[in-house]
Scaffold this motif. Structure first.
Motif, PDB file in Angstrom:
ATOM      1  N   TYR A 107      19.216   6.347 -78.609  1.00  0.00           N
ATOM      2  CA  TYR A 107      18.486   7.469 -78.029  1.00  0.00           C
ATOM      3  C   TYR A 107      18.488   7.400 -76.502  1.00  0.00           C
ATOM      4  N   THR A 108      18.169   6.248 -75.956  1.00  0.00           N
ATOM      5  CA  THR A 108      18.137   6.123 -74.501  1.00  0.00           C
ATOM      6  C   THR A 108      19.539   6.094 -73.902  1.00  0.00           C
ATOM      7  N   GLU A 109      20.507   5.552 -74.638  1.00  0.00           N
ATOM      8  CA  GLU A 109      21.880   5.554 -74.124  1.00  0.00           C
ATOM      9  C   GLU A 109      22.378   6.969 -73.899  1.00  0.00           C
ATOM     10  N   VAL A 110      22.048   7.872 -74.820  1.00  0.00           N
ATOM     11  CA  VAL A 110      22.491   9.262 -74.694  1.00  0.00           C
ATOM     12  C   VAL A 110      21.594  10.028 -73.723  1.00  0.00           C
ATOM     13  N   ASN A 111      20.300  10.064 -74.014  1.00  0.00           N
ATOM     14  CA  ASN A 111      19.408  10.967 -73.302  1.00  0.00           C
ATOM     15  C   ASN A 111      19.090  10.516 -71.884  1.00  0.00           C
ATOM     16  N   ASN A 112      18.964   9.210 -71.673  1.00  0.00           N
ATOM     17  CA  ASN A 112      18.530   8.720 -70.358  1.00  0.00           C
ATOM     18  C   ASN A 112      19.650   8.101 -69.545  1.00  0.00           C
ATOM     19  N   PHE A 113      20.264   7.060 -70.072  1.00  0.00           N
ATOM     20  CA  PHE A 113      21.357   6.455 -69.309  1.00  0.00           C
ATOM     21  C   PHE A 113      22.545   7.409 -69.234  1.00  0.00           C
ATOM     22  N   GLY A 114      22.698   8.271 -70.252  1.00  0.00           N
ATOM     23  CA  GLY A 114      23.714   9.316 -70.167  1.00  0.00           C
ATOM     24  C   GLY A 114      23.432  10.272 -69.025  1.00  0.00           C
ATOM     25  N   TRP A 183       1.782   3.653 -74.170  1.00  0.00           N
ATOM     26  CA  TRP A 183       2.911   4.561 -74.354  1.00  0.00           C
ATOM     27  C   TRP A 183       2.646   5.543 -75.482  1.00  0.00           C
ATOM     28  N   PRO A 184       3.030   6.811 -75.328  1.00  0.00           N
ATOM     29  CA  PRO A 184       2.867   7.769 -76.427  1.00  0.00           C
ATOM     30  C   PRO A 184       3.802   7.415 -77.577  1.00  0.00           C
ATOM     31  N   GLY A 185       3.397   7.743 -78.790  1.00  0.00           N
ATOM     32  CA  GLY A 185       4.213   7.432 -79.950  1.00  0.00           C
ATOM     33  C   GLY A 185       5.442   8.303 -80.067  1.00  0.00           C
ATOM     34  N   PHE A 186       5.422   9.507 -79.506  1.00  0.00           N
ATOM     35  CA  PHE A 186       6.544  10.448 -79.566  1.00  0.00           C
ATOM     36  C   PHE A 186       7.558  10.043 -78.505  1.00  0.00           C
ATOM     37  N   VAL A 187       8.700   9.489 -78.915  1.00  0.00           N
ATOM     38  CA  VAL A 187       9.659   8.946 -77.946  1.00  0.00           C
ATOM     39  C   VAL A 187      10.232  10.007 -77.032  1.00  0.00           C
ATOM     40  N   ASN A 188      10.160  11.252 -77.432  1.00  0.00           N
ATOM     41  CA  ASN A 188      10.695  12.314 -76.592  1.00  0.00           C
ATOM     42  C   ASN A 188       9.977  12.398 -75.249  1.00  0.00           C
ATOM     43  N   ILE A 189       8.696  12.037 -75.217  1.00  0.00           N
ATOM     44  CA  ILE A 189       7.923  12.202 -73.982  1.00  0.00           C
ATOM     45  C   ILE A 189       8.390  11.245 -72.877  1.00  0.00           C
ATOM     46  N   PRO A 190       8.389   9.910 -73.084  1.00  0.00           N
ATOM     47  CA  PRO A 190       8.875   9.035 -72.013  1.00  0.00           C
ATOM     48  C   PRO A 190      10.339   9.301 -71.661  1.00  0.00           C
ATOM     49  N   SER A 191      11.128   9.663 -72.664  1.00  0.00           N
ATOM     50  CA  SER A 191      12.539   9.935 -72.402  1.00  0.00           C
ATOM     51  C   SER A 191      12.704  11.127 -71.472  1.00  0.00           C
ATOM     52  N   LYS A 192      11.998  12.225 -71.753  1.00  0.00           N
ATOM     53  CA  LYS A 192      12.109  13.405 -70.903  1.00  0.00           C
ATOM     54  C   LYS A 192      11.534  13.148 -69.519  1.00  0.00           C
ATOM     55  N   ILE A 193      10.462  12.370 -69.444  1.00  0.00           N
ATOM     56  CA  ILE A 193       9.915  12.004 -68.137  1.00  0.00           C
ATOM     57  C   ILE A 193      10.951  11.212 -67.340  1.00  0.00           C
ATOM     58  N   GLY A 194      11.670  10.321 -68.020  1.00  0.00           N
ATOM     59  CA  GLY A 194      12.725   9.574 -67.357  1.00  0.00           C
ATOM     60  C   GLY A 194      13.822  10.473 -66.827  1.00  0.00           C
TER      61      GLY A 194
END
Length: 279
Positions: A107-114, A183-194
């Motif tokens: 998830y982070t490889e695509v959405n964030n580090f990508g 941290w919120p349980g919904f991983v989408n939130i920290p990812s989008k903030i990143g």
């Protein structure tokens, strides 16, 4: 000068709608690169784009591959001497039944580090009046993060710093410690903030030069859409289709730059405040 546009994650949904919209609204002399991870899906998507507008070319791009963004950036620079519009739209979707610990690495490889890979690779290639737009979400704001965690993503000095904070959150999700913390349980939130933090951080480094050259660097929220993934979480029966949602994003990419959009998260032409204190 002919223009060059690129859309990541463009084989379906919003990405495909963005590629189609760019092709329709750009000149027949221009080129739109429709990219995705799978050659068959890329080819099929290119074949669905109506003719009559800009030329649409398919390219393989897996933003989770650490070398892929740089490699394609070099190729496009050799072919065209730069790019004019980049939509970073590639995303790994998550469903309600997914275990965050099991999916957080990919998830982070695509959405964030990508995202940071695309920013590093393509921001230097932007020509005058270029646009680099990261598709994010209204969740990508500090409003949705506990105040104790705001400093993790506020006022970072480099994309490396953004990556370090995302990696720290990823590791906490993976080892389970995020559940007992703030941290919120919904991983989408920290990812989008990143993602939004990455745009804001790079924008601070480039602001003066980009203003002189008419370049826009921004994050954008397309809003709720009627897609199968969204339907797993919410009732989206009355939500806009991806093609309808794409219109505001295309306007952001093709209309004259509004200076207040630079480095911000934009929805329907309006800036969404980064933090409660910025309202």
């Amino acid at each position: 000068m002919t223009k060059v546009a690129l859309v990541t994650g463009a084989t379906q949904g919003l990405g495909l709608a963005l590629a189609e919209g760019l092709a329709h609204r750009m000149s027949t002399e221009d080129t739109v690169y429709l990219t995705g991870r799978d050659i068959d899906r890329v080819t099929q998507a290119v074949d669905t784009v109506p003719s009559g507008g800009a030329r649409v070319r398919g390219e393989i791009l897996d933003v989770a591959n650490p070398e892929a963004a740089d490699r394609l950036a070099r190729q496009l620079n050799e072919r065209h001497g730069g790019v004019d519009i980049v939509f970073n739209n590639a995303v790994m979707r998550v469903g309600p039944d997914d275990d965050p610990r099991a999916i957080v690495d990919r998830y982070t490889e695509v959405n964030n580090f990508g995202t940071t890979r695309m920013l590093r690779a393509f921001a230097p290639l932007l020509r005058d009046n270029g646009r680099l737009i990261v598709v994010a979400s209204s969740f990508g704001r500090l409003h949705y993060l506990a105040p104790a965690l705001h400093d993790r993503f506020a006022n970072l000095s480099s994309l490396d710093d953004v990556d370090k904070q995302v990696a720290a959150w990823r590791d906490a999700v993976r080892d389970g410690s995020a559940r007992s913390g703030a941290w919120p349980g919904f991983v989408n939130i920290p990812s989008k903030i990143g993602q939004v933090a990455a745009v804001r951080t790079l924008a601070e480094q480039r602001r003066e030069d980009d203003a002189e050259r008419g370049i826009l660097l921004a994050a954008v929220c397309p809003g709720m859409m009627n897609t199968p993934t969204s339907a797993m979480w919410w009732d989206v029966s009355t939500a806009p289709t991806p093609a309808q949602a794409a219109v505001a994003l295309l306007d952001l990419a093709l209309d004259p730059v509004r200076p207040q959009h630079y480095g911000q998260l934009v929805r329907d032409g309006e800036v969404l405040p980064w933090s409660p204190t910025s309202m």
